[in-house]
Scaffold this motif. Structure first.
Motif, PDB file in Angstrom:
ATOM      1  N   GLY A 129     -17.196   8.321   5.038  1.00 47.37           N
ATOM      2  CA  GLY A 129     -16.166   9.445   4.761  1.00 47.37           C
ATOM      3  C   GLY A 129     -14.865   8.632   4.351  1.00 47.37           C
ATOM      4  O   GLY A 129     -13.798   9.319   4.426  1.00 47.37           O
ATOM      5  N   ILE A 130     -14.673   7.411   4.309  1.00 46.94           N
ATOM      6  CA  ILE A 130     -13.502   6.717   3.974  1.00 46.94           C
ATOM      7  C   ILE A 130     -13.656   5.945   2.975  1.00 46.94           C
ATOM      8  O   ILE A 130     -14.396   4.985   2.852  1.00 46.94           O
ATOM      9  CB  ILE A 130     -13.293   5.705   5.467  1.00 46.94           C
ATOM     10  N   GLY A 131     -12.833   6.418   1.945  1.00 42.05           N
ATOM     11  CA  GLY A 131     -12.693   5.598   0.622  1.00 42.05           C
ATOM     12  C   GLY A 131     -11.163   4.994   0.662  1.00 42.05           C
ATOM     13  O   GLY A 131     -10.640   4.706   1.490  1.00 42.05           O
ATOM     14  N   PRO A 132     -10.830   4.402  -0.568  1.00 44.27           N
ATOM     15  CA  PRO A 132      -9.666   3.364  -0.489  1.00 44.27           C
ATOM     16  C   PRO A 132      -8.278   4.327  -0.206  1.00 44.27           C
ATOM     17  O   PRO A 132      -7.375   3.745   0.294  1.00 44.27           O
ATOM     18  CB  PRO A 132      -9.735   2.894  -1.947  1.00 44.27           C
ATOM     19  N   ILE A 133      -8.357   5.501  -0.603  1.00 46.40           N
ATOM     20  CA  ILE A 133      -7.162   6.164  -0.335  1.00 46.40           C
ATOM     21  C   ILE A 133      -6.697   6.506   1.117  1.00 46.40           C
ATOM     22  O   ILE A 133      -5.812   6.321   1.612  1.00 46.40           O
ATOM     23  CB  ILE A 133      -6.957   7.366  -1.160  1.00 46.40           C
ATOM     24  N   VAL A 134      -7.997   6.876   1.574  1.00 44.71           N
ATOM     25  CA  VAL A 134      -7.796   7.338   3.171  1.00 44.71           C
ATOM     26  C   VAL A 134      -7.661   6.096   3.831  1.00 44.71           C
ATOM     27  O   VAL A 134      -6.823   6.116   4.861  1.00 44.71           O
ATOM     28  CB  VAL A 134      -9.206   8.073   3.581  1.00 44.71           C
ATOM     29  N   ALA A 135      -8.294   5.009   3.600  1.00 42.22           N
ATOM     30  CA  ALA A 135      -8.096   3.685   4.344  1.00 42.22           C
ATOM     31  C   ALA A 135      -6.799   3.327   4.273  1.00 42.22           C
ATOM     32  O   ALA A 135      -6.097   2.521   5.321  1.00 42.22           O
ATOM     33  CB  ALA A 135      -9.207   2.949   3.919  1.00 42.22           C
ATOM     34  N   ALA A 136      -6.186   3.363   2.903  1.00 41.75           N
ATOM     35  CA  ALA A 136      -4.852   2.706   2.879  1.00 41.75           C
ATOM     36  C   ALA A 136      -3.747   3.627   3.675  1.00 41.75           C
ATOM     37  O   ALA A 136      -2.870   2.995   4.305  1.00 41.75           O
ATOM     38  CB  ALA A 136      -4.323   2.889   1.445  1.00 41.75           C
ATOM     39  N   ALA A 177      -3.128   7.086 -12.356  1.00 42.64           N
ATOM     40  CA  ALA A 177      -3.551   7.293 -11.021  1.00 42.64           C
ATOM     41  C   ALA A 177      -4.676   6.387 -10.782  1.00 42.64           C
ATOM     42  O   ALA A 177      -4.852   5.833  -9.641  1.00 42.64           O
ATOM     43  CB  ALA A 177      -3.984   8.706 -10.535  1.00 42.64           C
ATOM     44  N   ALA A 178      -5.706   6.226 -11.670  1.00 41.43           N
ATOM     45  CA  ALA A 178      -7.054   5.399 -11.462  1.00 41.43           C
ATOM     46  C   ALA A 178      -6.690   3.942 -11.401  1.00 41.43           C
ATOM     47  O   ALA A 178      -7.178   3.324 -10.632  1.00 41.43           O
ATOM     48  CB  ALA A 178      -8.126   5.871 -12.504  1.00 41.43           C
ATOM     49  N   ASP A 179      -5.651   3.562 -12.245  1.00 41.11           N
ATOM     50  CA  ASP A 179      -5.278   2.212 -12.037  1.00 41.11           C
ATOM     51  C   ASP A 179      -4.507   2.081 -10.836  1.00 41.11           C
ATOM     52  O   ASP A 179      -4.929   0.873 -10.296  1.00 41.11           O
ATOM     53  CB  ASP A 179      -4.309   1.728 -13.354  1.00 41.11           C
ATOM     54  N   LEU A 180      -3.787   2.704 -10.180  1.00 39.13           N
ATOM     55  CA  LEU A 180      -3.294   2.646  -9.092  1.00 39.13           C
ATOM     56  C   LEU A 180      -4.005   2.494  -8.049  1.00 39.13           C
ATOM     57  O   LEU A 180      -3.999   1.624  -6.898  1.00 39.13           O
ATOM     58  CB  LEU A 180      -2.095   3.703  -8.703  1.00 39.13           C
ATOM     59  N   GLU A 181      -5.337   3.391  -8.105  1.00 42.18           N
ATOM     60  CA  GLU A 181      -6.192   3.243  -6.962  1.00 42.18           C
ATOM     61  C   GLU A 181      -7.040   1.993  -6.989  1.00 42.18           C
ATOM     62  O   GLU A 181      -7.371   1.332  -5.846  1.00 42.18           O
ATOM     63  CB  GLU A 181      -7.257   4.508  -7.173  1.00 42.18           C
ATOM     64  N   LYS A 182      -7.244   1.427  -8.165  1.00 39.04           N
ATOM     65  CA  LYS A 182      -7.899   0.140  -8.162  1.00 39.04           C
ATOM     66  C   LYS A 182      -6.711  -0.954  -7.345  1.00 39.04           C
ATOM     67  O   LYS A 182      -7.636  -1.677  -6.654  1.00 39.04           O
ATOM     68  CB  LYS A 182      -8.269  -0.364  -9.804  1.00 39.04           C
ATOM     69  N   GLN A 183      -5.892  -0.971  -7.499  1.00 40.66           N
ATOM     70  CA  GLN A 183      -4.773  -1.890  -6.929  1.00 40.66           C
ATOM     71  C   GLN A 183      -4.743  -1.598  -5.292  1.00 40.66           C
ATOM     72  O   GLN A 183      -4.981  -2.549  -4.554  1.00 40.66           O
ATOM     73  CB  GLN A 183      -3.410  -1.743  -7.720  1.00 40.66           C
ATOM     74  N   ILE A 184      -4.944  -0.131  -4.915  1.00 38.78           N
ATOM     75  CA  ILE A 184      -5.023  -0.175  -3.602  1.00 38.78           C
ATOM     76  C   ILE A 184      -6.181  -0.578  -2.925  1.00 38.78           C
ATOM     77  O   ILE A 184      -6.444  -1.230  -2.059  1.00 38.78           O
ATOM     78  CB  ILE A 184      -4.781   1.627  -3.381  1.00 38.78           C
ATOM     79  N   LEU A 185      -7.392  -0.340  -3.713  1.00 36.51           N
ATOM     80  CA  LEU A 185      -8.664  -0.760  -3.200  1.00 36.51           C
ATOM     81  C   LEU A 185      -8.612  -2.421  -3.208  1.00 36.51           C
ATOM     82  O   LEU A 185      -9.256  -2.777  -2.244  1.00 36.51           O
ATOM     83  CB  LEU A 185      -9.973  -0.298  -4.485  1.00 36.51           C
ATOM     84  N   ALA A 186      -8.176  -2.951  -4.075  1.00 37.26           N
ATOM     85  CA  ALA A 186      -8.065  -4.403  -3.949  1.00 37.26           C
ATOM     86  C   ALA A 186      -7.434  -4.889  -2.579  1.00 37.26           C
ATOM     87  O   ALA A 186      -7.827  -5.811  -1.764  1.00 37.26           O
ATOM     88  CB  ALA A 186      -7.476  -4.918  -4.998  1.00 37.26           C
ATOM     89  N   LEU A 196       0.807  -1.013  -0.121  1.00 37.65           N
ATOM     90  CA  LEU A 196       0.050  -0.071   0.160  1.00 37.65           C
ATOM     91  C   LEU A 196       0.871   1.315   0.046  1.00 37.65           C
ATOM     92  O   LEU A 196       0.588   2.252  -0.636  1.00 37.65           O
ATOM     93  CB  LEU A 196      -1.010   0.061   1.245  1.00 37.65           C
ATOM     94  N   SER A 197       1.950   1.313   0.801  1.00 40.34           N
ATOM     95  CA  SER A 197       2.731   2.214   0.737  1.00 40.34           C
ATOM     96  C   SER A 197       3.347   2.600  -0.542  1.00 40.34           C
ATOM     97  O   SER A 197       3.499   3.991  -0.957  1.00 40.34           O
ATOM     98  CB  SER A 197       3.871   1.919   1.819  1.00 40.34           C
ATOM     99  N   VAL A 198       4.068   1.821  -1.382  1.00 35.61           N
ATOM    100  CA  VAL A 198       4.448   2.124  -2.563  1.00 35.61           C
ATOM    101  C   VAL A 198       3.383   2.692  -3.683  1.00 35.61           C
ATOM    102  O   VAL A 198       3.786   3.448  -4.481  1.00 35.61           O
ATOM    103  CB  VAL A 198       5.311   1.102  -3.213  1.00 35.61           C
ATOM    104  N   LEU A 199       2.243   1.932  -3.623  1.00 30.96           N
ATOM    105  CA  LEU A 199       1.197   2.299  -4.527  1.00 30.96           C
ATOM    106  C   LEU A 199       0.736   3.782  -4.276  1.00 30.96           C
ATOM    107  O   LEU A 199       0.530   4.513  -5.063  1.00 30.96           O
ATOM    108  CB  LEU A 199       0.134   1.369  -4.374  1.00 30.96           C
ATOM    109  N   LEU A 200       0.563   4.185  -2.929  1.00 34.24           N
ATOM    110  CA  LEU A 200       0.315   5.445  -2.653  1.00 34.24           C
ATOM    111  C   LEU A 200       1.139   6.436  -2.875  1.00 34.24           C
ATOM    112  O   LEU A 200       0.803   7.538  -3.640  1.00 34.24           O
ATOM    113  CB  LEU A 200      -0.078   5.444  -0.934  1.00 34.24           C
ATOM    114  N   ALA A 201       2.818   5.862  -2.719  1.00 34.71           N
ATOM    115  CA  ALA A 201       3.537   6.947  -3.182  1.00 34.71           C
ATOM    116  C   ALA A 201       3.409   7.197  -4.716  1.00 34.71           C
ATOM    117  O   ALA A 201       3.662   8.491  -5.260  1.00 34.71           O
ATOM    118  CB  ALA A 201       5.008   6.554  -2.759  1.00 34.71           C
ATOM    119  N   ALA A 202       3.247   6.196  -5.521  1.00 30.18           N
ATOM    120  CA  ALA A 202       3.231   6.365  -6.975  1.00 30.18           C
ATOM    121  C   ALA A 202       1.920   7.055  -7.346  1.00 30.18           C
ATOM    122  O   ALA A 202       1.927   7.856  -8.268  1.00 30.18           O
ATOM    123  CB  ALA A 202       3.088   4.888  -7.562  1.00 30.18           C
TER     124      ALA A 202
END
Length: 336
Positions: free
Chosen positions: A237-244, A214-223, A132-138
């Protein structure tokens, strides 16, 4: 645990860098430096540090700065060897400002600071958290670069030749990007018009590519979030980016000792600023994990707009004389 010195015999402090690590073996009871070694950041160098520790005592703990950065390789090596590692942030600036500075001294300071702390932190976990950390950074990099490209596009349109500006004037930014990405260069245009149109098209297509990335990376984060902690996504109020972001800061059970500690990590714990008879004064906490702080801020803004209990709380505190900023600070502490 009352004191680290009651459990171990030596503490190995490590000052980490890109190419080298410097370690100092410190006696846990006296604070004396027993040995030191500088190694290269290679598997053999990491093993040399373990051999150094073996020469002193099996009752030991490692105090390492930068466990998630320069020291990540060493921490993984020590983890496979089942060594106990304590995570440290950088030494306090006031202590460094009035003394000498070297890799060895920083390693000694790391060991002695671990001995002085009543509560010790463990390094962040790998696995899903690191993914999650590396996907968030990217993703953050893609979003920032896209924002910069859109700002440049908007600025260039303002100063563009009139026949180009007419095509883009009065459009919302997303539509402006779509139109600019389809611009065609006419053979009868002057050099300024051709160069401007080419640049606008390049920036628009760059924006589109980064948005898709960015949308593709968000899908990976959500998974990953759905497979790890899907219950977070059920919270308002919590989506995939906030949760990650929250999961990356929390890391694993046992790293955060209390909910107050989590609030301090997020920079939302009020800091007492009392003096004399004044006992109700607090300062704003500007420390901690700013990405986590930003995630909590996002939750607050969403809940204040769409969550009925939060809206009712905001109205009630407003009638009590609280400012919007003060209300948001209270909500961030509650959510933490």
């Amino acid at each position: 645990m009352n004191s680290l010195s009651e459990i171990v015999e030596v503490v190995i402090g490590v000052d980490t860098h890109v190419e080298t690590h410097t370690a100092a073996v410190v006696d846990a009871r006296t604070g004396a430096v027993l040995d030191e070694l500088t190694v290269h950041t290679t598997p053999q160098g990491y093993q040399d540090l373990v051999d150094l520790a073996d020469a002193h005592s099996a009752l030991r703990v490692w105090a390492i700065e930068g466990t998630g950065g320069h020291g990540a390789g060493l921490v993984r090596h020590l983890g496979r060897a089942e060594e106990v590692v304590v995570e440290l942030d950088r030494p306090e600036r006031t202590k460094r400002r009035h003394g000498a500075k070297s890799d060895l001294l920083d390693a000694v300071r790391a060991a002695r600071e671990a001995l002085a702390r009543p509560k010790l932190g463990t390094p962040r976990a790998g696995g899903d958290r690191q993914a999650l950390s590396v996907l968030l950074a990217a993703r953050r990099s893609a979003v920032d670069a896209s924002t910069v490209a859109q700002r440049q596009l908007f600025s260039l349109v303002i100063a563009a030749p009139e026949h180009l500006r007419t095509k883009l004037r009065g459009r919302k930014l997303p539509e402006m990007v779509r139109v600019a990405a389809r611009l065609r260069i006419q053979s009868n245009w002057d050099r300024e018009s051709a160069a401007t149109a080419t640049t606008l098209r390049t920036l628009a297509r760059r924006t589109q590519a980064l948005t898709i990335e960015a949308a593709d990376l968000e899908k990976q984060i959500l998974a990953i979030v759905r497979s790890w902690r899907p219950d977070l996504l059920d919270q308002p109020g919590i989506g995939p980016i906030v949760a990650a972001t929250v999961l990356c800061a929390w890391s694993h059970p046992g790293r955060i000792h209390t909910e107050a500690g989590f609030a301090m990590l997020a920079g939302v714990a009020p800091i007492p600023a009392n003096s004399g008879q004044v006992t109700t004064r607090y300062r704003l906490n500007r420390h901690g994990d700013r990405q986590l702080n930003r995630a909590l801020h996002t939750i607050v803004l969403v809940r204040q707009r769409y969550h009925e209990p939060t809206k009712a709380y905001t109205d009630r505190r407003t009638t009590q004389g609280k400012t919007p900023r003060e209300i948001r600070r209270c909500l961030k502490r509650y959510i933490a």
